[in-house]
Design a protein around this motif. Structure first.
Motif, PDB file in Angstrom:
ATOM      1  N   ALA A 120      81.910  30.886  53.699  1.00  0.00           N
ATOM      2  CA  ALA A 120      80.859  30.811  54.722  1.00  0.00           C
ATOM      3  C   ALA A 120      80.472  29.362  54.916  1.00  0.00           C
ATOM      4  O   ALA A 120      80.584  28.553  53.998  1.00  0.00           O
ATOM      5  CB  ALA A 120      79.635  31.608  54.277  1.00  0.00           C
ATOM      6  N   LYS A 121      80.008  29.056  56.131  1.00  0.00           N
ATOM      7  CA  LYS A 121      79.487  27.719  56.390  1.00  0.00           C
ATOM      8  C   LYS A 121      77.980  27.794  56.214  1.00  0.00           C
ATOM      9  O   LYS A 121      77.293  28.508  56.947  1.00  0.00           O
ATOM     10  CB  LYS A 121      79.839  27.290  57.819  1.00  0.00           C
ATOM     11  CG  LYS A 121      79.354  25.895  58.113  1.00  0.00           C
ATOM     12  CD  LYS A 121      79.964  25.345  59.398  1.00  0.00           C
ATOM     13  CE  LYS A 121      79.294  24.049  59.849  1.00  0.00           C
ATOM     14  NZ  LYS A 121      78.765  23.193  58.807  1.00  0.00           N
ATOM     15  N   VAL A 122      77.480  27.088  55.212  1.00  0.00           N
ATOM     16  CA  VAL A 122      76.039  27.112  54.936  1.00  0.00           C
ATOM     17  C   VAL A 122      75.339  26.216  55.952  1.00  0.00           C
ATOM     18  O   VAL A 122      75.530  24.996  55.957  1.00  0.00           O
ATOM     19  CB  VAL A 122      75.747  26.652  53.495  1.00  0.00           C
ATOM     20  CG1 VAL A 122      74.242  26.558  53.250  1.00  0.00           C
ATOM     21  CG2 VAL A 122      76.404  27.603  52.491  1.00  0.00           C
ATOM     22  N   THR A 123      74.534  26.841  56.831  1.00  0.00           N
ATOM     23  CA  THR A 123      73.814  26.079  57.859  1.00  0.00           C
ATOM     24  C   THR A 123      72.390  25.764  57.408  1.00  0.00           C
ATOM     25  O   THR A 123      71.732  24.921  57.987  1.00  0.00           O
ATOM     26  CB  THR A 123      73.774  26.866  59.178  1.00  0.00           C
ATOM     27  OG1 THR A 123      73.254  28.180  58.894  1.00  0.00           O
ATOM     28  CG2 THR A 123      75.167  27.009  59.777  1.00  0.00           C
ATOM     29  N   GLY A 124      71.940  26.478  56.378  1.00  0.00           N
ATOM     30  CA  GLY A 124      70.585  26.252  55.865  1.00  0.00           C
ATOM     31  C   GLY A 124      70.602  25.974  54.377  1.00  0.00           C
ATOM     32  O   GLY A 124      70.312  26.859  53.566  1.00  0.00           O
ATOM     33  N   PRO A 125      70.950  24.723  53.987  1.00  0.00           N
ATOM     34  CA  PRO A 125      70.931  24.398  52.559  1.00  0.00           C
ATOM     35  C   PRO A 125      69.495  24.399  52.033  1.00  0.00           C
ATOM     36  O   PRO A 125      68.597  23.886  52.695  1.00  0.00           O
ATOM     37  CB  PRO A 125      71.540  22.989  52.498  1.00  0.00           C
ATOM     38  CG  PRO A 125      71.446  22.443  53.876  1.00  0.00           C
ATOM     39  CD  PRO A 125      71.315  23.578  54.839  1.00  0.00           C
ATOM     40  N   LEU A 126      69.292  25.009  50.874  1.00  0.00           N
ATOM     41  CA  LEU A 126      67.939  25.196  50.338  1.00  0.00           C
ATOM     42  C   LEU A 126      67.740  24.406  49.051  1.00  0.00           C
ATOM     43  O   LEU A 126      68.687  24.135  48.312  1.00  0.00           O
ATOM     44  CB  LEU A 126      67.695  26.684  50.034  1.00  0.00           C
ATOM     45  CG  LEU A 126      67.860  27.661  51.194  1.00  0.00           C
ATOM     46  CD1 LEU A 126      67.761  29.090  50.683  1.00  0.00           C
ATOM     47  CD2 LEU A 126      66.817  27.406  52.273  1.00  0.00           C
ATOM     48  N   GLU A 127      66.480  24.075  48.813  1.00  0.00           N
ATOM     49  CA  GLU A 127      66.064  23.473  47.542  1.00  0.00           C
ATOM     50  C   GLU A 127      65.144  24.467  46.850  1.00  0.00           C
ATOM     51  O   GLU A 127      64.584  25.350  47.492  1.00  0.00           O
ATOM     52  CB  GLU A 127      65.254  22.192  47.814  1.00  0.00           C
ATOM     53  CG  GLU A 127      65.930  21.201  48.723  1.00  0.00           C
ATOM     54  CD  GLU A 127      66.605  20.072  47.965  1.00  0.00           C
ATOM     55  OE1 GLU A 127      66.733  20.196  46.729  1.00  0.00           O
ATOM     56  OE2 GLU A 127      67.023  19.101  48.616  1.00  0.00           O
ATOM     57  N   ASP A 128      64.965  24.273  45.562  1.00  0.00           N
ATOM     58  CA  ASP A 128      64.032  25.110  44.812  1.00  0.00           C
ATOM     59  C   ASP A 128      62.658  25.111  45.482  1.00  0.00           C
ATOM     60  O   ASP A 128      62.145  24.052  45.848  1.00  0.00           O
ATOM     61  CB  ASP A 128      63.919  24.577  43.381  1.00  0.00           C
ATOM     62  CG  ASP A 128      62.953  25.391  42.555  1.00  0.00           C
ATOM     63  OD1 ASP A 128      63.068  26.630  42.559  1.00  0.00           O
ATOM     64  OD2 ASP A 128      62.084  24.794  41.905  1.00  0.00           O
ATOM     65  N   GLY A 129      62.086  26.288  45.668  1.00  0.00           N
ATOM     66  CA  GLY A 129      60.746  26.407  46.250  1.00  0.00           C
ATOM     67  C   GLY A 129      60.711  26.461  47.761  1.00  0.00           C
ATOM     68  O   GLY A 129      59.638  26.637  48.349  1.00  0.00           O
ATOM     69  N   ALA A 130      61.885  26.346  48.406  1.00  0.00           N
ATOM     70  CA  ALA A 130      61.924  26.364  49.872  1.00  0.00           C
ATOM     71  C   ALA A 130      61.425  27.701  50.416  1.00  0.00           C
ATOM     72  O   ALA A 130      61.740  28.764  49.866  1.00  0.00           O
ATOM     73  CB  ALA A 130      63.349  26.121  50.355  1.00  0.00           C
ATOM     74  N   VAL A 131      60.638  27.634  51.477  1.00  0.00           N
ATOM     75  CA  VAL A 131      60.188  28.849  52.161  1.00  0.00           C
ATOM     76  C   VAL A 131      60.777  28.814  53.569  1.00  0.00           C
ATOM     77  O   VAL A 131      60.560  27.862  54.313  1.00  0.00           O
ATOM     78  CB  VAL A 131      58.646  28.923  52.235  1.00  0.00           C
ATOM     79  CG1 VAL A 131      58.209  30.166  52.996  1.00  0.00           C
ATOM     80  CG2 VAL A 131      58.047  28.918  50.827  1.00  0.00           C
ATOM     81  N   THR A 132      61.566  29.833  53.900  1.00  0.00           N
ATOM     82  CA  THR A 132      62.217  29.899  55.208  1.00  0.00           C
ATOM     83  C   THR A 132      61.606  31.055  55.989  1.00  0.00           C
ATOM     84  O   THR A 132      61.611  32.192  55.527  1.00  0.00           O
ATOM     85  CB  THR A 132      63.733  30.161  55.049  1.00  0.00           C
ATOM     86  OG1 THR A 132      64.273  29.187  54.150  1.00  0.00           O
ATOM     87  CG2 THR A 132      64.450  30.065  56.384  1.00  0.00           C
ATOM     88  N   LYS A 133      61.067  30.741  57.162  1.00  0.00           N
ATOM     89  CA  LYS A 133      60.483  31.797  57.978  1.00  0.00           C
ATOM     90  C   LYS A 133      61.533  32.252  58.991  1.00  0.00           C
ATOM     91  O   LYS A 133      62.073  31.452  59.737  1.00  0.00           O
ATOM     92  CB  LYS A 133      59.229  31.250  58.678  1.00  0.00           C
ATOM     93  CG  LYS A 133      58.420  32.284  59.410  1.00  0.00           C
ATOM     94  CD  LYS A 133      57.013  32.458  58.832  1.00  0.00           C
ATOM     95  CE  LYS A 133      56.357  33.733  59.334  1.00  0.00           C
ATOM     96  NZ  LYS A 133      55.434  33.529  60.429  1.00  0.00           N
TER      97      LYS A 133
END
Ligand SMILES: [Zn+2]
Length: 239
Positions: free
Chosen positions: A129-142
């Motif tokens: 998969a192509k990751v379009t939303g790389p996340l960090e610890d604690g990230a909140v995605t709405k």
């Protein structure tokens, strides 16, 4: 020549039986996965053989997935969506708990979906998969009306994530639910660093303890769920 073939055949059979036993012993204590099980309002389990994915309602006609199953054709997920009159474009996002193939195989069935994962898991995900939303610890995605909170829990893989959304804590492979009602750590055999996995889970438990009332259900990829936060507390105090 024939004898050699027979000998090779026997070795192959023994290896297959051994692999089967290892697999069985890794998962036989698990609570069963129930296809279509509703874990909380707007959260449904999809059973894709020995692994689950989850559908979360985020807006009318829109959902996100937690993981995408082991099936490249995404049949179980597509069937669950079809039961609601939805198709692939309804999937706005996929939150990957980690990059193992039995969690990422269905991603390409949903080309319109944003794909979220921990930044340091992108290498494990590879071409799946192509990751379009790389996340960090604690990230909140709405997404739509729903917030998905991501927690780093390295151990099963370096970039394993636990997600909290709609009152459900999704562990992926970082933990499992036992038939005895106990939470179990990641299966050692399939994990990069089992000791780190336990340490990560314990520190997440400490972090979430003040918010325990928010967590209604613990959900796992290879087993059925556990209700409430308590099993997580017990895990942290006994490991
Ligand atoms: Zn895994």
């Amino acid at each position: 020549m024939k004898r050699v073939l027979i000998a090779v055949g026997i070795v192959v059979l023994l290896l297959a039986a051994g692999a089967g036993m290892v697999f069985y012993s890794a998962f036989s204590h698990n609570r069963p996965i129930v296809d279509g099980q509703v874990l909380a309002p707007g959260v449904e389990t999809v059973k894709d053989g020995f692994v689950s994915a989850f559908i979360i309602d985020v807006a009318p006609g829109k959902v996100v997935l937690i993981d995408a199953g082991k099936d490249k054709a995404g049949e179980a997920i597509l069937a669950a969506l079809a039961r609601r009159g939805l198709g692939p474009p309804s999937v706005a996002g996929i939150f990957l708990t980690h990059g193992h193939g039995d969690h990422t195989a269905g991603c390409k069935v949903f080309p319109d979906a944003q794909v979220y994962a921990m930044k340091n898991e992108i290498g494990v995900i590879g071409d799946a998969a192509k990751v379009t939303g790389p996340l960090e610890d604690g990230a909140v995605t709405k997404v739509g009306d729903v917030s998905v909170e991501a927690f780093a829990v390295p151990g099963h893989t370096p970039g394993s994530a636990v997600y909290l959304a709609r009152g459900v804590l999704f562990f992926g492979d970082s933990a499992g639910g036992g038939k005895d009602g106990k939470m179990m750590p990641a299966v050692r055999l399939f994990s990069k660093d089992p000791a780190q996995n336990v340490a990560s889970l314990k520190s997440l438990e400490t972090r979430l303890e003040p918010r325990a009332a928010e967590v209604k259900v613990l959900a796992f990829a290879h087993s059925g769920p556990l209700d409430g936060f308590e099993a997580f507390e017990v895990f942290a105090s006994t490991h």
